[in-house]
Design a protein around this motif. Sequence first.
Motif, short mmCIF file in Angstrom:
data_model
loop_
_atom_site.label_atom_id
_atom_site.label_comp_id
_atom_site.label_asym_id
_atom_site.label_seq_id
_atom_site.Cartn_x
_atom_site.Cartn_y
_atom_site.Cartn_z
N SER A 1 0.83 -1.21 0.00
CA SER A 1 0.00 0.00 0.00
C SER A 1 0.86 1.24 0.00
N GLY A 2 1.94 1.23 0.77
CA GLY A 2 2.82 2.38 0.82
C GLY A 2 3.55 2.63 -0.48
N GLY B 1 0.70 3.51 -3.22
CA GLY B 1 -0.29 4.53 -2.91
C GLY B 1 -1.71 4.01 -2.83
N SER C 1 -5.07 3.31 -1.10
CA SER C 1 -5.75 3.93 0.04
C SER C 1 -6.72 2.96 0.71
N SER D 1 -9.88 5.44 3.61
CA SER D 1 -9.10 6.05 2.52
C SER D 1 -7.75 6.59 2.97
N VAL E 1 -3.62 5.98 3.29
CA VAL E 1 -2.55 5.25 2.62
C VAL E 1 -1.48 4.89 3.65
N ARG F 1 2.74 8.21 7.04
CA ARG F 1 2.97 7.29 5.92
C ARG F 1 4.47 7.28 5.68
N THR G 1 7.39 5.77 -0.22
CA THR G 1 7.13 6.35 -1.54
C THR G 1 6.77 7.84 -1.50
N ASP G 2 5.72 8.19 -0.81
CA ASP G 2 5.30 9.59 -0.72
C ASP G 2 5.04 9.90 0.76
N THR H 1 -0.55 12.85 8.15
CA THR H 1 -1.97 12.98 7.82
C THR H 1 -2.77 13.20 9.10
N LYS I 1 4.77 16.96 3.85
CA LYS I 1 5.52 15.87 3.24
C LYS I 1 7.02 16.18 3.21
#
Length: 305
Positions: A109-110, A113, A115, A135, A137, A154, A157-158, A162, A175
């Motif tokens: 999932s990470g 991406g 959700s 929803s 991630v 998170r 990746t991104d 949150t 981020k």
Amino acid sequence: MLRAGGVVAALAVSYAVAVAGPAAASVGDGCGQWTSTLVTSGAGMLENLEFDRAGSMVLSQSALVGQGSLLTVSPDGSRKTLVNNVNGAGGLVAQDGAVYFTTGNSTVSGLFGISDGTLGRVDTSDGSVTTVANSLVMPNGLVALGGDRFLTTRTLTDPGLTVIGRDGQVTVVRKDLGTVNGLARSGRNVFVTTTFDLTTAIHILDADDLTGPVRTITLPGFGPVNMADDLTVGPDGALYVAFNAGGKVVRVDPEWGTSCEIAVGLPLTSAVKFGGGPGWDPNALYTTSFLGDVHRLDRVSGAPA
């Protein structure tokens, strides 16, 4: 840290070989001397722990394949299942007679991406489960912000932070802090660890201004070899950080940024928390690991600090 799978699982195995040894050796440095006692073992891949304040330790358990669960542990080490079929269980927060927990904390999932993450709530009196938010991630670390709001991380990746609002609304607030992972809070200070960055950092944010200025503490060692995971604030006001790949627990002075090791020889340590509730010593630090072990760490009485 995150549900091991694929590349992360391979790294976990290699690091386990590298750091495996005797259980939690006592370290006699600037932290004083600490001893280790095994509370329970064979509990699966443990991601996090929390105390429900009613006499149980709650564990989030993941699996390399299939679903995980939330477990409870009694002070005598016996275990029961609190919630079955949890996909990628992550951070835990006890509040108002319930335990809040994230799901979807998985490598896939990470990386892609997806959700599929949620924030759930289990009532510890009757075991009923409700979904607070959808929803998300790869929700990893978790901390309460007050007013029925939560903050989660998170890591892949991104990566970013949150906020989950009281109505379940999900808002990414920043981020720019690297591969964020563990979360802890003391007053207005929110503490965030990084895991895969070249340097291991603890970022300190204002809970009332999460997008504002950040103070950063850099810890010794190469970041991906440390793999700082979850952290907690002790009764002494210090930060205690789980080093996953490093297989140890580190105490950090949040004012001066100095650090020392309180325990080593704890392979794949994932989370740390001081005891709370009947049967759990508030001055003892409890640890979880991906190997399924829970240890209790106690500072030796009279040992020099």
